[in-house]
Scaffold this motif. Structure first.
Motif, PDB file in Angstrom:
ATOM      1  N   ARG A   1       0.841  -1.204   0.000  1.00  0.00           N
ATOM      2  CA  ARG A   1       0.000   0.000   0.000  1.00  0.00           C
ATOM      3  C   ARG A   1       0.877   1.256   0.000  1.00  0.00           C
ATOM      4  O   ARG A   1       2.077   1.188   0.285  1.00  0.00           O
ATOM      5  CB  ARG A   1      -0.914   0.009   1.220  1.00  0.00           C
TER       6      ARG A   1
ATOM      7  N   SER B   1       2.908   4.412   1.092  1.00  0.00           N
ATOM      8  CA  SER B   1       3.558   4.692   2.376  1.00  0.00           C
ATOM      9  C   SER B   1       2.747   5.704   3.184  1.00  0.00           C
ATOM     10  O   SER B   1       2.788   5.687   4.421  1.00  0.00           O
ATOM     11  CB  SER B   1       4.980   5.218   2.144  1.00  0.00           C
ATOM     12  N   GLU B   2       1.965   6.542   2.500  1.00  0.00           N
ATOM     13  CA  GLU B   2       1.110   7.500   3.211  1.00  0.00           C
ATOM     14  C   GLU B   2      -0.007   6.805   3.978  1.00  0.00           C
ATOM     15  O   GLU B   2      -0.627   7.402   4.862  1.00  0.00           O
ATOM     16  CB  GLU B   2       0.498   8.500   2.219  1.00  0.00           C
TER      17      GLU B   2
ATOM     18  N   ARG C   1       0.455   4.075   5.752  1.00  0.00           N
ATOM     19  CA  ARG C   1       1.052   3.201   6.780  1.00  0.00           C
ATOM     20  C   ARG C   1       0.155   3.149   8.007  1.00  0.00           C
ATOM     21  O   ARG C   1      -0.085   2.086   8.592  1.00  0.00           O
ATOM     22  CB  ARG C   1       2.434   3.727   7.158  1.00  0.00           C
ATOM     23  N   HIS C   2      -0.336   4.324   8.435  1.00  0.00           N
ATOM     24  CA  HIS C   2      -1.309   4.418   9.522  1.00  0.00           C
ATOM     25  C   HIS C   2      -2.441   5.321   9.044  1.00  0.00           C
ATOM     26  O   HIS C   2      -2.207   6.479   8.700  1.00  0.00           O
ATOM     27  CB  HIS C   2      -0.671   4.994  10.789  1.00  0.00           C
TER      28      HIS C   2
ATOM     29  N   CYS D   1       9.041  -4.808  -0.193  1.00  0.00           N
ATOM     30  CA  CYS D   1       8.301  -4.028   0.813  1.00  0.00           C
ATOM     31  C   CYS D   1       7.689  -4.910   1.893  1.00  0.00           C
ATOM     32  O   CYS D   1       6.928  -4.414   2.740  1.00  0.00           O
ATOM     33  CB  CYS D   1       7.216  -3.202   0.132  1.00  0.00           C
TER      34      CYS D   1
ATOM     35  N   GLY E   1       4.006  -4.625   2.561  1.00  0.00           N
ATOM     36  CA  GLY E   1       3.586  -3.477   3.371  1.00  0.00           C
ATOM     37  C   GLY E   1       3.725  -2.177   2.615  1.00  0.00           C
ATOM     38  O   GLY E   1       3.640  -2.156   1.381  1.00  0.00           O
ATOM     39  N   PRO E   2       3.939  -1.070   3.314  1.00  0.00           N
ATOM     40  CA  PRO E   2       3.989   0.243   2.670  1.00  0.00           C
ATOM     41  C   PRO E   2       5.086   0.341   1.610  1.00  0.00           C
ATOM     42  O   PRO E   2       6.179  -0.204   1.785  1.00  0.00           O
ATOM     43  CB  PRO E   2       4.267   1.194   3.839  1.00  0.00           C
TER      44      PRO E   2
END
Length: 604
Positions: free
Chosen positions: A302, A304-305, A307-308, A427, A430-431
């Motif tokens: 996804r 990186s923005e 991530r949360h 990655c 992940g991000p």
């Protein structure tokens, strides 16, 4: 008999289908260890649908208590509330939520079905959102309804009854809101794919529904997708759930970590009485393929923005062209690889995608990276100027993926399939950032792809579709455009021609037509003719190149001079003029080359 164990987490939700006819869920939130000033909030958006939807507008009758003592609640803004309480005593918050939106993004409750995303129902307790939580789903009190209804969700069941109602567990608030809940009298079936149990639930199907066909075809999609990402390995989830709501007229889907919520037209489901399915069923399979592919590409791999997630405001990224566009490239391609559609059908779908890009003047105004960033204010809020000012990150992103894949295959070192899998490894599922994509491309292809990405993603340059397709045995040919495209219009034709959009630089715009006009007829050589559809123009105009359009606007009748043929732009050097090709067809010119690409061979 020993007393049952208390399996409630420190953050516990109880959701009751309280009033089916009033469309009201009743929610009770219990915090075992609240903050002294406990802040509560409801999300303004749901991940995967990039629009601030203000879910708090449906929340009502909010109240709080500790024991029998009622506590005052201070509202901080449109979505946040604060409760001053004793941090040593459990805090109980109760409220109702109006739920009458049948989309996949919010919540719905009526006498035949219940559905919700927790982003619409469950308040987020600040300071405790990372803690485990439990969700108790209570069946309707109506005895007749509750006997027929079942409940299903991707959450882990702790204590549930035979119908699926009861207690579920989530690792944190993010998992809670990423597992939608379906309840009602639905059809259900189970199957395995990649060694993992899957379940598909269909609400609202007609008696002619062929469930066995849907299950068999969905299994093929899942097997092809899992093999794409992991070969013979297992997917990154322990089970998967498809929630499909069949309605009279509708289409859409929203991805989740181990499930997806889908809507389709009831007539698009396969039927036992019709062994040969139509275009609508292929569209449904493409939707299933798209949302299932998202399980990897946007839910785990996804931006990186993301991530949360920040549920209180927009979460911006320029990468939706990758996560939505590349998923849109693979959704239909995996149908072809799974044997669910043939080459001709796939090329027809690719032609449609090409038209959606080539026939949008906005592709020359907005880059696909800008379109990704602007999704919050443009993509989900279309108007009559949308085709002139924007480009879809779904469709152009899919064509960027196509061009990238065909370029990689032509050079022979790697494929986009390999790039996607390498990104997953790089990655760690992940991000990721665009720099990760650029790095993997250089690593696998042996050269940088900065020039291509800068041109295709970060500029409005045209994509080299014809050249790249030809290198893989597919001929792209210009075709005669349909009347609406030739005139530069988007219309609705229902016993009259209603103009929905006027395309930039087209014949209709030059004539002075505007969105909202009703096109009543034309005058040709002094005679007036009523038109009910754009095809009528050719009937009455014949060989005439200039007519007068009779248009109604704001209760006024207008006579607009209309040229019916575009003025051709001369080629450089004064050669014969050639019209722009915004209407094309795709066909197989070299079967061997085309099959290597469409079947997923390593390279050509």
């Amino acid at each position: 008999m020993p007393a049952p164990k208390n399996t409630h987490a420190a953050v516990h939700y109880r959701v009751e289908a309280a009033d089916l006819h009033a469309h009201l869920f009743h929610v009770t939130l219990t915090l075992a260890r609240p903050e002294a000033l406990q802040e509560l909030s409801l999300p303004v958006w749901i991940p995967g649908s990039y629009l601030v939807r203000e879910f708090a507008k449906n929340l009502q009758q909010l109240r709080a208590r500790q024991g029998r003592r009622a506590l005052p609640i201070q509202q901080r803004d449109k979505q946040r509330w604060q409760v001053a309480c004793d941090s040593t005593e459990p805090l109980v918050v109760e409220y109702a939520v109006y739920a009458n939106d049948a989309s996949v993004r919010t919540a719905s409750l009526n006498a035949t079905r219940g559905f919700f995303n927790a982003t619409s129902l469950c308040l987020r307790s600040e300071g405790q959102a990372d803690q485990p939580c439990t969700l108790d789903i209570v069946a309707p009190e109506n005895i007749a309804t509750s006997a027929q209804w079942h409940c299903v969700t991707g959450l882990f069941g702790l204590e549930t009854d035979a119908q699926g109602f009861g207690l579920y567990r989530a690792a944190d608030y993010d998992e809670l809101v990423d597992c939608p809940v379906e309840m009602g009298a639905f059809w259900s079936a189970r199957f395995h794919a990649g060694g993992v149990p899957h379940r598909i639930v269909v609400a609202g199907a007609a008696p002619s529904f062929d469930g066995q066909r849907l299950v068999a075809d969905t299994r093929k999609i899942c097997e092809a997708t899992i093999a794409f990402w992991h070969g013979k390995g297992k997917p990154p989830f322990k089970s998967y759930l498809f929630l499909l709501n069949a309605v009279h007229d509708g289409y859409g889907g929203l991805e989740h970590r181990n499930s997806t919520a889908l809507i389709c037209a009831r007539a698009d489901l396969p039927r036992t009485s019709a062994p040969h399915t139509g275009e609508g069923y292929s569209t449904l399979l493409g939707l299933i393929s798209h949302e299932y592919f998202h399980t990897w590409n946007v839910k785990r791999l996804r931006p990186s923005e993301f991530r949360h997630y920040d549920y209180t405001q927009e979460n911006y990224t320029e990468l939706l062209w990758f996560f939505e566009g590349f998923t849109s490239y693979y959704d239909d391609l995996l149908l072809r690889r799974a044997g669910l559609i043939d080459d001709a059908t796939y090329l027809k779908l690719l032609t449609k995608t090409s038209h959606q890009v080539l026939q949008a003047p906005g592709r020359q105004v907005q880059t696909v990276a800008q379109a990704s960033f602007d999704a919050w204010v443009k993509y989900y809020r279309p108007d009559e100027n949308t085709p002139n000012a924007t480009i879809s990150y779904y469709t152009k992103g899919a064509l960027v993926a196509l061009c990238l894949d065909l370029t990689l295959r032509r050079e022979g070192a790697t494929t986009l399939d390999d790039v996607m899998r390498a990104l997953w490894q790089r990655c760690a599922g992940g991000p990721m950032a665009e720099s990760d994509l650029r790095a993997v491309l250089q690593q696998l292809a042996g050269r940088a792809f900065d020039a291509e990405l800068d041109a295709w993603v970060h500029s409005t340059a045209e994509l080299p579709l014809a050249e790249l397709l030809a290198a893989h045995g597919i001929a792209l040919q210009a075709e005669v455009p349909q009347p609406a495209q030739r005139l530069g219009l988007r219309v609705a034709e229902n016993s009259a021609v209603q103009i929905k959009a006027v395309l930039r630089g087209g014949l209709a715009e030059r004539a002075g037509m505007a969105a909202g006009d009703e096109w009543l007829g034309i005058e040709v050589q002094g005679q007036g003719w009523r038109i009910a559809k754009l095809a009528d123009i050719a009937l009455y105009a014949g060989a005439e190149k200039q007519v007068t359009a009779l248009v109604a606007r704001d209760a006024r009748l207008l006579r607009l001079p209309l040229q019916l043929e575009p003025a051709a732009a001369p080629r450089r050097g004064g050669k014969t003029p050639v019209p722009a090709a915004d209407t094309v067809s795709l066909g197989v010119a070299d079967r061997a080359l085309a099959t290597r690409w469409l079947a997923g061979a390593a390279s050509v």
